[in-house]
Scaffold this motif. Structure first.
Motif, short mmCIF file in Angstrom:
data_model
loop_
_atom_site.label_atom_id
_atom_site.label_comp_id
_atom_site.label_asym_id
_atom_site.label_seq_id
_atom_site.Cartn_x
_atom_site.Cartn_y
_atom_site.Cartn_z
N GLY A 76 -6.89 4.22 -16.01
CA GLY A 76 -6.60 5.50 -16.27
C GLY A 76 -5.34 6.17 -15.48
N ASP A 77 -4.93 5.41 -14.84
CA ASP A 77 -3.94 5.71 -13.93
C ASP A 77 -2.58 4.86 -14.40
OD1 ASP A 77 -5.29 7.13 -12.24
OD2 ASP A 77 -5.60 5.54 -10.70
N LEU A 78 -1.48 5.68 -14.09
CA LEU A 78 -0.12 5.13 -14.42
C LEU A 78 0.51 4.80 -13.02
CD1 LEU A 78 1.09 7.15 -17.47
CD2 LEU A 78 0.45 4.63 -17.37
N VAL A 79 1.31 3.77 -12.83
CA VAL A 79 2.19 3.44 -11.70
C VAL A 79 3.36 3.41 -11.94
CG1 VAL A 79 2.24 1.73 -10.14
CG2 VAL A 79 -0.08 1.93 -11.00
N PHE A 80 4.30 4.10 -11.02
CA PHE A 80 5.74 4.20 -11.13
C PHE A 80 6.39 3.75 -9.92
CE2 PHE A 80 3.90 7.59 -13.81
CZ PHE A 80 4.29 7.20 -15.13
N VAL A 81 7.09 2.89 -9.82
CA VAL A 81 7.83 2.36 -8.51
C VAL A 81 9.41 2.67 -8.96
CG1 VAL A 81 8.37 0.61 -6.70
CG2 VAL A 81 6.07 1.17 -7.73
N MET A 82 10.06 3.29 -8.02
CA MET A 82 11.67 3.30 -8.40
C MET A 82 12.46 2.15 -7.89
SD MET A 82 11.97 6.38 -9.69
CE MET A 82 13.62 6.85 -9.52
N PRO A 83 13.51 2.21 -8.45
CA PRO A 83 14.38 0.81 -8.06
C PRO A 83 14.69 0.74 -6.58
CG PRO A 83 15.26 1.72 -10.22
CD PRO A 83 14.11 2.96 -9.73
N GLN A 84 14.67 -0.25 -5.87
CA GLN A 84 14.98 -0.57 -4.31
C GLN A 84 13.75 0.32 -3.45
OE1 GLN A 84 17.24 -2.53 -3.89
NE2 GLN A 84 18.30 -2.56 -5.73
N ASP A 85 12.89 0.87 -3.95
CA ASP A 85 11.60 1.34 -3.18
C ASP A 85 10.88 0.15 -2.53
OD1 ASP A 85 12.76 4.00 -2.98
OD2 ASP A 85 11.26 4.62 -4.50
N VAL A 86 10.60 0.18 -1.22
CA VAL A 86 9.78 -0.94 -0.92
C VAL A 86 8.23 -0.42 -1.29
CG1 VAL A 86 8.81 -1.99 1.16
CG2 VAL A 86 11.50 -1.50 0.90
N HIS A 87 7.43 -1.52 -1.77
CA HIS A 87 6.00 -1.14 -2.03
C HIS A 87 5.46 -2.53 -1.80
CE1 HIS A 87 7.84 -2.91 -5.66
NE2 HIS A 87 6.66 -3.11 -6.11
N ASP A 88 3.87 -2.38 -1.82
CA ASP A 88 2.99 -3.46 -1.59
C ASP A 88 1.84 -3.29 -2.95
OD1 ASP A 88 1.42 -1.75 -0.44
OD2 ASP A 88 1.72 -2.54 1.48
N GLY A 89 0.85 -4.34 -2.73
CA GLY A 89 -0.31 -4.01 -3.46
C GLY A 89 -1.41 -5.14 -3.01
N ALA A 90 -2.74 -4.52 -3.10
CA ALA A 90 -3.69 -5.34 -2.66
C ALA A 90 -4.83 -5.04 -3.29
CB ALA A 90 -3.92 -5.10 -1.11
N PRO A 91 -5.96 -5.87 -3.57
CA PRO A 91 -7.07 -5.68 -4.11
C PRO A 91 -7.98 -4.85 -3.43
CG PRO A 91 -7.05 -8.04 -3.47
CD PRO A 91 -5.72 -7.38 -3.32
N ALA A 92 -8.80 -4.01 -4.22
CA ALA A 92 -9.82 -3.18 -3.51
C ALA A 92 -11.15 -3.43 -4.41
CB ALA A 92 -9.34 -1.60 -3.33
N GLU A 93 -11.96 -3.46 -3.62
CA GLU A 93 -13.66 -3.45 -4.15
C GLU A 93 -13.60 -4.53 -5.25
OE1 GLU A 93 -14.40 0.36 -5.68
OE2 GLU A 93 -13.57 1.44 -3.82
N GLY A 94 -13.15 -5.80 -4.98
CA GLY A 94 -13.42 -6.89 -5.94
C GLY A 94 -12.30 -7.18 -6.94
N GLY A 95 -11.14 -6.60 -6.64
CA GLY A 95 -10.05 -6.90 -7.47
C GLY A 95 -9.65 -6.05 -8.45
N TYR A 96 -8.64 -6.22 -9.51
CA TYR A 96 -8.25 -5.36 -10.41
C TYR A 96 -7.46 -6.27 -11.49
CZ TYR A 96 -3.69 -5.80 -8.04
OH TYR A 96 -2.50 -6.15 -7.36
N SER A 97 -7.50 -5.89 -12.73
CA SER A 97 -6.58 -6.32 -13.68
C SER A 97 -5.51 -5.40 -14.05
CB SER A 97 -7.39 -6.53 -15.14
OG SER A 97 -8.16 -7.63 -14.67
N TYR A 98 -4.07 -5.55 -14.31
CA TYR A 98 -3.36 -4.61 -14.56
C TYR A 98 -2.15 -5.18 -15.51
CZ TYR A 98 0.19 -6.30 -11.31
OH TYR A 98 0.99 -6.98 -10.17
N ARG A 99 -1.49 -4.19 -16.08
CA ARG A 99 -0.17 -4.65 -16.99
C ARG A 99 1.03 -3.88 -16.35
NH1 ARG A 99 -1.25 -7.05 -21.81
NH2 ARG A 99 -3.49 -7.42 -22.35
N MET A 100 2.02 -4.71 -16.11
CA MET A 100 3.36 -3.93 -15.65
C MET A 100 4.47 -4.40 -16.34
SD MET A 100 2.72 -2.18 -12.80
CE MET A 100 1.25 -1.69 -12.41
N THR A 101 5.51 -3.57 -16.40
CA THR A 101 6.70 -3.68 -16.87
C THR A 101 7.85 -3.36 -16.15
OG1 THR A 101 7.06 -1.37 -17.88
CG2 THR A 101 6.31 -2.99 -19.31
#
Length: 287
Positions: A76-101
């Motif tokens: 139910g969440d949307l994720v937004f990262v702006m150009p040139q912004d440093v970010h990371d990502g890691a699974p929590a509580e067993g992992g996740y499935s996602y779709r990104m553009t």
């Protein structure tokens, strides 16, 4: 720290058992890169993109750091990262499935101008890297899945533009222009669809006939007709399928003739609108 893009960040370690990742390009949307993935243990190091990152979590939870904030993203969440912004990502509580553009800044700026119908001084700025928007997440997932399947190009193109436009208005403060009925352009688009419903029509072609941007066509057409251009194409195909089925034609032949990818594609659309499968309809009404 060396700059890393998404593909480079993913290549730093092999995927574990149960993990999948697939990149593909949305050819009708200026070749936007897309990713569908499931991660159980894979951790992204801090990295950045020249493009935006826009997507949604379909199941599980991801720990995210972006725009100086740390948090979690889930269903139910949307994720937004702006150009040139440093970010990371890691699974929590067993992992996740996602779709990104990964849409380019110029593409989203042009689309934002089409949504507001006035010049944009800058590309859209999303105020938060994670927002809870179940309706927007469902729309984005449907768009991404349609683009990935490639079964109906117009569906994926239209759905993703709607998903981006909705995100602009609700989460980036882009004011939408009013959409009137504008009967003449809408009638031209309807006439084109009625004449060429079996073809692989593009939203860009329909918008050119109307003299509108793609986003404005979707909104004007929906306001005037009650459904989107893609839904209208499917409706016309189903109606023309009914004509052929009443004449005793086989559903598989009919599907190909009216523009569906295959008989299963016809069956889904037909049942949704008529209430029975094409074969049952033929048995009941064939002359």
């Amino acid at each position: 720290m060396d700059d890393l893009d998404q593909r480079a960040a993913m290549s730093l370690g092999p995927l574990a058992k149960g993990e999948t990742a697939r990149f593909f390009a949305a050819s009708r949307l200026e070749g936007i890169d897309c990713l569908s993935a499931t991660f159980r243990t894979h951790v992204y190091p801090p990295h950045m993109h020249e493009t935006y990152v826009v997507g949604t979590i379909e199941s599980g939870w991801e720990k995210v750091s972006a725009l100086g904030m740390k948090g979690r993203a889930g269903p139910g969440d949307l994720v937004f990262v702006m150009p040139q912004d440093v970010h990371d990502g890691a699974p929590a509580e067993g992992g996740y499935s996602y779709r990104m553009t990964y849409p380019a800044e110029e593409f989203l700026r042009d689309l934002a101008e089409a949504v507001s119908r006035r010049p944009a001084p800058a590309a859209p700025f999303f105020r938060s890297p994670v927002v809870h928007d179940p309706e927007g997440a469902r729309l984005f997932s449907a768009a991404h899945e349609a683009l990935e399947s490639g079964v109906d190009g117009l569906a994926g193109e239209e759905l993703m533009l709607r998903a981006y436009a909705r995100a602009f208005v609700l989460h980036a403060g882009v004011p939408p222009a009013p959409a009137g009925e504008e009967a003449g352009p809408v009638h031209r688009v309807r006439d084109l669809i009625e004449a060429r419903y079996a073809e692989d029509l593009s939203l860009a072609e329909l918008a050119a006939v109307a003299g509108f941007s793609r986003d404005h066509l979707i909104r004007v057409f929906r306001r005037s007709v009650g459904i989107t251009p893609h839904a209208y194409v499917v409706d016309v195909r189903v109606r023309r399928a009914q004509d052929r089925l009443r004449a005793g034609r086989a559903p598989a032949e009919v599907a190909a003739e009216v523009g569906f990818a295959d008989q299963a594609h016809l069956t889904r659309a037909f049942k949704a609108r008529i209430g029975v499968a094409p074969a049952a309809y033929r048995r009941a009404v064939a002359a």
